[in-house]
Design an enzyme around this catalytic site. Structure first.
Site, PDB file in Angstrom:
ATOM      1  CD  GLU A 190      73.970 -25.980  26.601  1.00  0.00           C
ATOM      2  OE1 GLU A 190      75.010 -26.073  27.278  1.00  0.00           O
ATOM      3  OE2 GLU A 190      73.067 -26.810  26.616  1.00  0.00           O
ATOM      4  CB  ILE A 191      76.959 -18.598  25.132  1.00  0.00           C
ATOM      5  CG1 ILE A 191      76.636 -18.549  23.640  1.00  0.00           C
ATOM      6  CG2 ILE A 191      78.119 -17.653  25.340  1.00  0.00           C
ATOM      7  CD1 ILE A 191      75.297 -18.842  23.248  1.00  0.00           C
ATOM      8  CG  ASP A 201      68.010 -14.695  14.468  1.00  0.00           C
ATOM      9  OD1 ASP A 201      66.889 -14.147  14.565  1.00  0.00           O
ATOM     10  OD2 ASP A 201      68.449 -15.489  15.310  1.00  0.00           O
TER      11      ASP A 201
HETATM   12  N1  LIG Z   1      80.641 -13.605  22.626  1.00  0.00           N
HETATM   13  C1  LIG Z   1      79.691 -13.485  23.544  1.00  0.00           C
HETATM   14  N2  LIG Z   1      79.919 -12.777  24.661  1.00  0.00           N
HETATM   15  C2  LIG Z   1      78.988 -12.656  25.599  1.00  0.00           C
HETATM   16  N3  LIG Z   1      77.759 -13.159  25.510  1.00  0.00           N
HETATM   17  C3  LIG Z   1      77.455 -13.866  24.415  1.00  0.00           C
HETATM   18  C4  LIG Z   1      78.395 -14.071  23.383  1.00  0.00           C
HETATM   19  N4  LIG Z   1      77.810 -14.805  22.424  1.00  0.00           N
HETATM   20  C5  LIG Z   1      76.560 -15.054  22.852  1.00  0.00           C
HETATM   21  N5  LIG Z   1      76.344 -14.493  24.048  1.00  0.00           N
HETATM   22  C6  LIG Z   1      75.117 -14.508  24.839  1.00  0.00           C
HETATM   23  O1  LIG Z   1      74.404 -15.677  24.592  1.00  0.00           O
HETATM   24  C7  LIG Z   1      73.141 -15.387  24.035  1.00  0.00           C
HETATM   25  C8  LIG Z   1      72.782 -16.403  23.002  1.00  0.00           C
HETATM   26  O2  LIG Z   1      73.799 -16.406  22.039  1.00  0.00           O
HETATM   27  P1  LIG Z   1      73.504 -16.750  20.518  1.00  0.00           P
HETATM   28  O3  LIG Z   1      72.451 -15.857  20.021  1.00  0.00           O
HETATM   29  O4  LIG Z   1      74.778 -16.787  19.804  1.00  0.00           O
HETATM   30  O5  LIG Z   1      72.925 -18.196  20.695  1.00  0.00           O
HETATM   31  P2  LIG Z   1      71.761 -18.851  19.902  1.00  0.00           P
HETATM   32  O6  LIG Z   1      71.657 -20.228  20.377  1.00  0.00           O
HETATM   33  O7  LIG Z   1      71.953 -18.656  18.452  1.00  0.00           O
HETATM   34  O8  LIG Z   1      70.550 -17.965  20.430  1.00  0.00           O
HETATM   35  P3  LIG Z   1      69.203 -17.635  19.677  1.00  0.00           P
HETATM   36  O9  LIG Z   1      68.724 -18.935  19.166  1.00  0.00           O
HETATM   37  O10 LIG Z   1      68.352 -17.052  20.740  1.00  0.00           O
HETATM   38  O11 LIG Z   1      69.545 -16.667  18.593  1.00  0.00           O
HETATM   39  C9  LIG Z   1      73.279 -14.003  23.471  1.00  0.00           C
HETATM   40  O12 LIG Z   1      72.049 -13.332  23.487  1.00  0.00           O
HETATM   41  C10 LIG Z   1      74.238 -13.353  24.419  1.00  0.00           C
HETATM   42  O13 LIG Z   1      73.578 -12.842  25.548  1.00  0.00           O
END
Ligand SMILES: Nc1ncnc2c1ncn2[C@@H]1O[C@H](COP(=O)(O)OP(=O)(O)OP(=O)(O)O)[C@@H](O)[C@H]1O
Length: 772
Positions: free
Chosen positions: A33-34, A141
């Protein structure tokens, strides 16, 4: 992550390590989660915190931290601020970026980016991929949601690479390639994963680039052919067998070359990043894209006529789609994972986390409570999807120049097309963003179209309705894919008088994608089921001009049928009568069309003495090619060979005179559009059509005007009449001077030059004023 309950890992206002205060959740994907937070120790600067439940079965944040730290100082990496873990979660604090590219694309009115935006963004992504490879890691990815634009004014035009959770070290500590595993398991996101991943093979650097290639294709085309296929293996098969010509229809040739280079690479090979960058730069250069021109999202879409802002662009929708992925994606449920486009991890890849040199590279996480060991818990129960799949692949509206076509069609529908009623020209102006259409001159901000029957004083123009439409040279390659290798070549680039060969070709093959889009000559009523006027527009003559200067020397001839030289089209029978006068002035627009027609006539007369008699055999041969080029069934079989020529193939020599600048390299397109207002008018038009020619206007302009404002931009119209007759198998070619009739071997009465416009009906223009 394996799953998280709907409860979020962090609470709003929660403070982590006495420093970062959580503001809101901004995203969530398969693995975390971000959150947006403020840095209490640094002037409340906004930061992003990525958290992962410490109970998650697949922990990926350690890898993220390891990679991000190594990437520090690279242009496309977020700033690393800190990381840690406690009983509940692992976290990573980094600089906050803006919207990700997936969201930005969804917000565009057509769900695709302009070529300019696509290429420039791809260029930056390529740099980002190169950066991560340079530190010895694969991303694995690569997908639009893993790239975000910067957020502050200083970096908002920079693309940032996110999410290194699936990264893998491909170099060992000695800097040597790790040997590939025989079975590596699937890593990545189905839509964008390389075939290697589908085959569960060890991925190499080229596979990140394959994902970039699919991304870029999707940016330009609006979708990928496998977007709706749920089965991962089936998607893999589709990718493996994909016809690049079809996939890259209307895309710049450099994309073919991009793919061809990737195809040549194996796990061990180092991609030629410089070459790939050069390909993208070439597209930018040739199309006049500049770094400072706005990206699509920097243009106010609401100013586009008929365009509605996509509702999914708002923050909550973004959040929702990511939350869906996070909540509902079981690691081994490939279908559901595909739906959300969250990364899939299948098979064993244990060394990612704990074994091998990669593990050695991992840094210890320090945090609030530091060094707390993880509990092993059973994977949480899989819940039903809360949200339906966000269907963001709207019907394909084609590529950017369709905006122009749509605008023209809608405009024509608005102004009416009955030439019994309107004896004079109708002129209509509409605004298009610069990324969609390059104005005819650098300062113009609108494109104009001109329709109408020629004035009675204009004896030479046969056109009853025609539009001359300037298409930005940047789209040249997309409009004119090379479909044959019989292009005429320039023998002399510096002559005063040249001979030109005008080639007819499909100019937007999207029209040819489905057979129902194409109607026979005898079936041009338009879509009667659709009562909307614009829906019944018919575009005639989807033609582009491939314009190749030939020899300045008029007696340097090619034998009819082009048999004496493989470089020349069979239609060069006409080449002697197509003379270009480079001194010809030009002003552009419909007026120019007429003056050019007059010039054409003169030109034909002037050159008649040197012109060889056209060979009907060669013309028929060429028409066969033409027929097959417009026949959807044959279309796929058309060979598209990347080569240096940016121009097209299927040729029909024009015997009209052309006036162009010496450096003509680009084609503009003229399409004839008819929008019958009612049945009666339609019937009248049908009758008229049998009598009259449907002119195909091919307008050309030098693209030098885009690069050098001083050089005179010269526009010219070449007219070629293709006359319909009662018999579908008879087509008469009419030039200003001659009138020839040919039997065309049409299959199933399939059309040659006609297609019905069905798809591009979304622009709704206000009614135009009619000049009398
Ligand atoms: N540093 C950041 N600044 C702004 N938004 C971010 C940042 N990191 C991630 N996000 C937002 O959060 C979303 C999900 O982030 P991330 O891909 O790192 O998570 P994930 O759980 O690995 O997602 P997925 O499984 O879909 O690849 C990104 O598509 C982006 O919109």
């Amino acid at each position: 992550m394996a799953s998280s309950s709907e409860a979020e890992i962090l609470r709003v206002s929660q403070v982590i390590r006495d420093r970062w205060k959580v503001k809101s959740k901004i995203g969530g994907g398969g693995f975390g989660e971000i959150y947006e937070a403020t840095d209490l120790q640094n002037h409340n600067e906004c930061v992003a915190i990525k958290v992962e439940s410490s109970k998650a079965t697949k922990q990926v944040l350690k890898m993220e931290v390891a990679v991000l730290r190594r990437l520090q100082g690279k242009r496309h990496a977020c700033k690393f601020y800190g990381c840690g873990r406690n009983d509940e979660f692992n976290y990573l604090v980094m600089s906050l970026q803006g919207k990700n590219l997936a969201d930005l694309r969804r917000e565009t009115p057509r769900q695709c980016f302009s070529l300019s935006t696509s290429i420039r963004i791809a260029h930056q992504i390529l740099e980002g991929i190169r950066e991560i490879h340079s530190i010895g890691f694969l991303h694995r990815d690569i997908k639009p949601s893993n790239f975000a634009m910067g957020r502050s004014t200083s970096n908002q035009r920079t693309v940032y690479m996110l999410d290194f959770g699936l990264a893998r070290q491909f170099l060992n500590q000695k800097g040597e390639m790790r040997s590939p595993r025989s079975a590596a398991g699937f890593r990545g996101t189905v839509r964008y994963a390389a075939v290697t991943a589908h085959k569960n093979k060890e991925m190499g650097r080229q596979d990140d680039l394959w994902s970039l290639f699919y991304m870029l294709t999707e940016f330009i085309q609006g979708s990928l052919p496998w977007r709706k296929i749920k089965d991962k293996d089936e998607v893999g098969r589709m990718k493996e067998n994909v016809d690049l010509n079809a996939l890259l229809e209307d895309c710049p040739l450099e994309l073919h070359q991009f793919a061809i280079h990737l195809k040549s690479l194996g796990y061990i090979d180092t991609p030629d990043y410089d070459y790939l960058e050069r390909l993208l730069s070439q597209v930018e250069r040739e199309n006049g894209f500049t770094m400072d021109e706005p990206f699509d999202w920097e243009i106010n879409y609401e100013n586009l006529p008929g365009a509605k802002r996509n509702q999914n662009g708002n923050a909550s929708a973004r959040l929702k789609s990511h939350t869906t992925a996070m909540i509902n994606r079981p690691l081994d449920d490939r279908n559901r994972a595909l739906e959300t486009q969250a990364p899939l991890t299948m098979g064993e890849d244990d060394d990612e986390q704990t074994n091998g040199p990669q593990a050695a590279a991992l840094i210890p996480l320090d945090g609030l409570n530091g060094g707390i060991s993880q509990e092993v818990v059973a994977p949480p129960k899989i819940e039903k999807p809360k949200y339906k799949r966000h269907e963001f692949m709207k019907p394909k509206y084609g590529t950017v120049n369709l905006d122009v076509i749509s605008a023209v069609n809608a405009r024509l529908a608005a102004v009416g097309m009955d030439d019994e009623e309107e004896n004079n020209d109708v002129e209509a102006n509409f605004n298009l963003p610069s990324s969609v259409l390059r104005p005819q001159t650098a300062v113009e901000s609108s494109a104009s179209l001109r329709t109408g029957k020629p004035k009675s004083s204009d004896k030479t123009t046969k056109s009853n309705r025609s539009i001359t439409l300037s298409i930005n040279s940047r789209y040249k390659k997309r409009m004119t894919p090379v479909t044959d290798t019989t292009n005429a070549q320039a023998d002399d680039m510096s002559g005063n008088a040249r001979t030109a060969l005008t080639l007819l070709s499909k100019w937007h093959s999207s029209f040819e994608n489905s057979s129902e889009d194409v109607e026979g000559m005898n079936n041009q009523e338009g879509d009667r089921s659709n009562k909307d006027g614009s829906a019944r527009n018919i575009i005639y003559g989807r033609l582009s001009a491939a314009f190749t200067p030939l020899s300045r020397n008029s007696n340097e001839t090619t034998s009819p049928g082009g048999t004496s030289s493989s470089r020349l089209s069979p239609m060069t029978v006409h080449k002697q009568s197509t003379t270009i006068n480079q001194n010809s002035p030009s002003n552009g627009g419909g007026r120019q069309s007429r003056s050019t027609s007059r010039d054409q006539k003169g030109s034909v007369q002037r050159t008649a003495s040197v012109g060889a008699a056209p060979s009907s055999t060669s013309i028929i041969t060429h028409f066969k090619n033409l027929v097959s080029s417009f026949n959807p069934r044959n279309n796929r079989a058309t060979s598209v060979e990347p080569n240096n020529s940016s121009e097209v193939s299927y040729g029909l020599a024009s015997s009209g005179g052309i006036r162009v600048s010496p450096s003509v390299t680009n084609a503009k397109v003229a399409a004839r559009v008819i929008a019958p207002a009612d049945e009666e008018k339609e019937a009248r038009r049908q009758r008229r059509l049998r009598r009259r020619s449907s002119d195909v206007n091919l307008a050309m302009c030098g693209r030098d005007d885009l690069q050098s404002p001083e050089s005179p931009r010269v526009t010219a119209i070449v007219q070629k009449s293709v006359v319909t007759t009662n018999s579908p198998s008879i087509v008469r070619l009419r030039d200003n001077g001659s009138d020839e009739q040919f039997k065309i071997p049409l299959e199933d009465n399939k059309p040659i030059l006609f297609c019905r416009r069905k798809r591009y009906q979304f622009l709704n223009f206000p009614r135009a004023t009619t000049k009398s």
